[in-house]
Design a protein around this motif. Sequence first.
Motif: not given
Length: 245
Positions: A7, A14, A200-201, A204, A243
């Motif tokens: 990250t 990325s 993915r968002r 995160e 991550r």
Amino acid sequence: MKKTISTLPWPGISAECFRGITQSFPAHFHEELVIGLMEEGTRTLICGSSRMDIQSGDLFMIPCWCAHACYCAENHVSGWRVLRVDSAWRPARILNRKRNLSREFLRLHDRLMNGSADSRELSDFLARFKEAAGTAPDAPAPAALDLVKSLQTCSSQRIHLSDLPALCGYSAASAQRILSAHTGLSVHQALTSLRVQDSRRLLENGLSLSRTAMEAGFADQSHFTNQFAAVMGITPGKWISQRKK
């Protein structure tokens, strides 16, 4: 199979490493430009209308929203590195065998992974890379891009083909024809890619696996895990763990 993710402190960037990969990846697309370096083995990349064998030492590029698939021979092990960049730039050449750029990418990627690179190194490499690769004269087909972005706004819903006219303004037959002609994807494959991108968002932002599966539009957590791994090469649980390192 091992995948390592770094990250980075800059939004929209990325770095990832793939090792010991034997699986093939079905047709899908990314919102980001992907720049990669093949380090081990050979893979066949189908990107749009281009089909090419990528060998150790080759740099390759996958433009944003470009449908692509990646295959390998059965039990053939390969490994590569990628840099994902939030960029609408479309390279004129998907494959680049300039070894000086390959070496430069490898040095930069190492420094990005261990946190020692700075933003100027990254911007300098991207500038030289764009100069070497050129810019494609043709933009994505407007109808296909318009359809994909329409699907993106409703991808979290449970969608049937009969819902498309009301949701996107396209009949099921028109949507299938446009996507097939310009991306090689079906409506179902396009929705899966969009849902994986959205998941993915959500991950995160700290959502749980079960909540992410629901919010992104997957049938259940098992379906989410299987589809995420097929596209990303790693389960969502492992993706989160990487991550956090």
